[in-house]
Design an enzyme around this catalytic site. Sequence first.
Site, PDB file in Angstrom:
ATOM      1  N   ARG A  82       0.824  -1.215   0.000  1.00 51.96           N
ATOM      2  CA  ARG A  82       0.000   0.000   0.000  1.00 51.96           C
ATOM      3  C   ARG A  82       0.859   1.266   0.000  1.00 51.96           C
ATOM      4  O   ARG A  82       0.459   2.297   0.537  1.00 51.96           O
ATOM      5  CB  ARG A  82      -0.973   0.010   1.189  1.00 51.96           C
ATOM      6  N   ARG A 123      -2.571   6.556   1.542  1.00 49.94           N
ATOM      7  CA  ARG A 123      -2.956   7.810   2.215  1.00 49.94           C
ATOM      8  C   ARG A 123      -1.928   8.413   3.148  1.00 49.94           C
ATOM      9  O   ARG A 123      -2.143   9.490   3.676  1.00 49.94           O
ATOM     10  CB  ARG A 123      -4.233   7.574   3.040  1.00 49.94           C
ATOM     11  N   ARG A 166      -6.561  13.543  -3.787  1.00 51.13           N
ATOM     12  CA  ARG A 166      -7.881  13.038  -3.429  1.00 51.13           C
ATOM     13  C   ARG A 166      -8.862  14.141  -3.041  1.00 51.13           C
ATOM     14  O   ARG A 166     -10.065  13.909  -2.954  1.00 51.13           O
ATOM     15  CB  ARG A 166      -7.760  12.007  -2.312  1.00 51.13           C
ATOM     16  N   ASP A 180      -7.436  -1.337  -7.081  1.00 53.71           N
ATOM     17  CA  ASP A 180      -7.970  -2.059  -5.930  1.00 53.71           C
ATOM     18  C   ASP A 180      -8.169  -3.522  -6.307  1.00 53.71           C
ATOM     19  O   ASP A 180      -8.235  -3.858  -7.500  1.00 53.71           O
ATOM     20  CB  ASP A 180      -9.300  -1.451  -5.464  1.00 53.71           C
ATOM     21  N   TYR A 199     -15.621 -10.118   0.170  1.00 56.84           N
ATOM     22  CA  TYR A 199     -16.372  -8.880  -0.089  1.00 56.84           C
ATOM     23  C   TYR A 199     -17.668  -9.161  -0.836  1.00 56.84           C
ATOM     24  O   TYR A 199     -18.704  -8.555  -0.564  1.00 56.84           O
ATOM     25  CB  TYR A 199     -15.511  -7.888  -0.869  1.00 56.84           C
TER      26      TYR A 199
HETATM   27  O1  CP3 Z   1      -4.651  -4.081   2.375  1.00 60.09           O
HETATM   28  C1  CP3 Z   1      -4.704  -5.248   1.974  1.00 60.09           C
HETATM   29  O2  CP3 Z   1      -5.051  -6.227   2.661  1.00 60.09           O
HETATM   30  C2  CP3 Z   1      -4.286  -5.500   0.572  1.00 60.09           C
HETATM   31  C3  CP3 Z   1      -5.337  -6.114  -0.295  1.00 60.09           C
HETATM   32  C4  CP3 Z   1      -6.487  -5.183  -0.447  1.00 60.09           C
HETATM   33  C5  CP3 Z   1      -6.502  -4.075  -1.327  1.00 60.09           C
HETATM   34  N1  CP3 Z   1      -7.747  -3.522  -1.276  1.00 60.09           N
HETATM   35  C6  CP3 Z   1      -5.385  -3.715  -2.206  1.00 60.09           C
HETATM   36  C7  CP3 Z   1      -5.146  -2.317  -2.567  1.00 60.09           C
HETATM   37  C8  CP3 Z   1      -7.717  -5.238   0.195  1.00 60.09           C
HETATM   38  C9  CP3 Z   1      -8.172  -6.223   1.257  1.00 60.09           C
HETATM   39  C10 CP3 Z   1      -8.522  -4.192  -0.344  1.00 60.09           C
HETATM   40  C11 CP3 Z   1      -9.926  -3.891  -0.005  1.00 60.09           C
HETATM   41  C12 CP3 Z   1     -10.071  -2.446   0.240  1.00 60.09           C
HETATM   42  N2  CP3 Z   1     -10.306  -1.548  -0.748  1.00 60.09           N
HETATM   43  C13 CP3 Z   1      -9.906  -1.762   1.452  1.00 60.09           C
HETATM   44  C14 CP3 Z   1      -9.611  -2.420   2.770  1.00 60.09           C
HETATM   45  C15 CP3 Z   1     -10.506  -2.136   3.920  1.00 60.09           C
HETATM   46  C16 CP3 Z   1     -11.885  -2.703   3.868  1.00 60.09           C
HETATM   47  O3  CP3 Z   1     -12.803  -1.966   4.189  1.00 60.09           O
HETATM   48  O4  CP3 Z   1     -12.063  -3.896   3.604  1.00 60.09           O
HETATM   49  C17 CP3 Z   1     -10.038  -0.389   1.170  1.00 60.09           C
HETATM   50  C18 CP3 Z   1      -9.919   0.744   2.119  1.00 60.09           C
HETATM   51  C19 CP3 Z   1     -10.306  -0.268  -0.223  1.00 60.09           C
HETATM   52  C20 CP3 Z   1     -10.464   0.971  -1.033  1.00 60.09           C
HETATM   53  C21 CP3 Z   1      -9.157   1.509  -1.392  1.00 60.09           C
HETATM   54  N3  CP3 Z   1      -8.165   0.792  -2.039  1.00 60.09           N
HETATM   55  C22 CP3 Z   1      -8.677   2.837  -1.199  1.00 60.09           C
HETATM   56  C23 CP3 Z   1      -9.453   3.938  -0.520  1.00 60.09           C
HETATM   57  C24 CP3 Z   1      -7.373   2.885  -1.762  1.00 60.09           C
HETATM   58  C25 CP3 Z   1      -6.510   4.092  -1.916  1.00 60.09           C
HETATM   59  C26 CP3 Z   1      -5.311   4.115  -1.078  1.00 60.09           C
HETATM   60  C27 CP3 Z   1      -5.550   4.363   0.364  1.00 60.09           C
HETATM   61  O5  CP3 Z   1      -4.779   3.782   1.154  1.00 60.09           O
HETATM   62  O6  CP3 Z   1      -6.449   5.143   0.671  1.00 60.09           O
HETATM   63  C28 CP3 Z   1      -7.081   1.596  -2.261  1.00 60.09           C
HETATM   64  C29 CP3 Z   1      -5.837   1.258  -2.971  1.00 60.09           C
HETATM   65  C30 CP3 Z   1      -5.355  -0.138  -2.916  1.00 60.09           C
HETATM   66  N4  CP3 Z   1      -5.968  -1.237  -2.432  1.00 60.09           N
HETATM   67  C31 CP3 Z   1      -4.108  -0.535  -3.438  1.00 60.09           C
HETATM   68  C32 CP3 Z   1      -3.968  -1.884  -3.188  1.00 60.09           C
HETATM   69  C33 CP3 Z   1      -2.781  -2.776  -3.500  1.00 60.09           C
HETATM   70  C34 CP3 Z   1      -3.228   0.417  -4.237  1.00 60.09           C
HETATM   71  C35 CP3 Z   1      -1.779   0.435  -4.086  1.00 60.09           C
HETATM   72  C36 CP3 Z   1      -1.261   1.141  -2.875  1.00 60.09           C
HETATM   73  O7  CP3 Z   1      -2.025   1.709  -2.077  1.00 60.09           O
HETATM   74  O8  CP3 Z   1      -0.039   1.094  -2.794  1.00 60.09           O
END
Ligand code: CP3
Length: 340
Positions: free
Chosen positions: A25, A29, A38, A74, A149
Amino acid sequence: MTGERLLLKAIRGEAVERRPLWIMRQAGRYLPEYRELRRSYPFKAVAQSPELAARVTLMPMARFPLDAAIVFADIMSPLPALGVEFDFDPGPVVEKPIRDRAGVDALTPPDPARLGPEVLAALRQTRDALPAETALLGFCGAPWTLAAYLVEGRGRKDFPKLRAFAAAEPKLLEILLRKLSGAMATYLVSQARAGADAVQVFDSWAGLLSLADWERLIRPHLEMLLQTVGEAGVPRILFLQNAPHLLDAYAGLPAEVLAVDWRVDIAEVQRRYPSRAVQGNIDPAVLLGGAAPTRAAAVALLQQVRPEGHIVNLGHGILPQTPLESVSALVDAVHEEQAT
Ligand code: CP3
């Protein structure tokens, strides 16, 4: 130049000048420039625009000398190709959770060209902008983590509706996981063709079932996914989270790298599976305490784990409140080892 990418050497278990480092990640953020972006665009808009996604993918690379970039997307990104509708709040929220036969049947076999085309475009753009020595990673959610999910409808502690579904409807779960693993195999191979050097399968919610139920319900699908990707010649990083009871089972799956969280003794994993590279595993919460505890954790990790076949990383995603100084301390500790 590809032969010189540190991350790929580590994946092959070769001797390295120093250990490669990237951070799960890392494009998230904790970066002020990401938070700034954002303010103008919701997450979905960033993820759906190859230009913006490539820009965010490169953000941590401009700040820190990391050895791999991971494409900003994502785990849900490819699912519209199967007919799944969802939003983010802030995690994924599925419009119609899948709990019955009709829901499973409604998942359409995806047209490969529709599986995350914006992610593939972001990969191509990122590759063009990255230095030759930096690796580029693609990723997907593991079938079970995606099913979590899709069935639960959103992230929830211990995913009770998912576990109830697994117990009551094992045949439907099987069809669901089979559809997801087939689609994700295609998606990962497409990511490699778009420029990803390796791919990580995120099984963030691996640990919800017992070993026996995991073997029976989940393993065949994860194995099929990894096998297909391996047959296409794509190096695989398999990440499991909060699942120490499944470690040996995951180590039996076909993947070049086993990525573990901080609950696991990674040095012991390395000893037990010498043919396997390992990735991890600093507790992301340690970084919240600032540079000193981060440096201490990094130095301890480097002392315990032999450098060949070790990719330094956290044990799960970096937390939003992480001070940038902690990331610098981690980078410095890894880079200084070379000099000592
Ligand atoms: O964290 C993990 O376990 C990795 C696998 C995973 C991702 N997304 C990869 C990801 C999981 C479980 C998710 C689901 C998801 N999607 C969540 C987790 C919390 C939940 O409520 O279940 C969230 C918050 C999201 C939405 C999301 N994804 C946002 C808002 C963002 C932007 C970055 C941030 O941190 O706000 C993402 C990006 C994201 N999800 C990446 C990856 C690999 C992008 C690469 C990176 O952030 O480096």
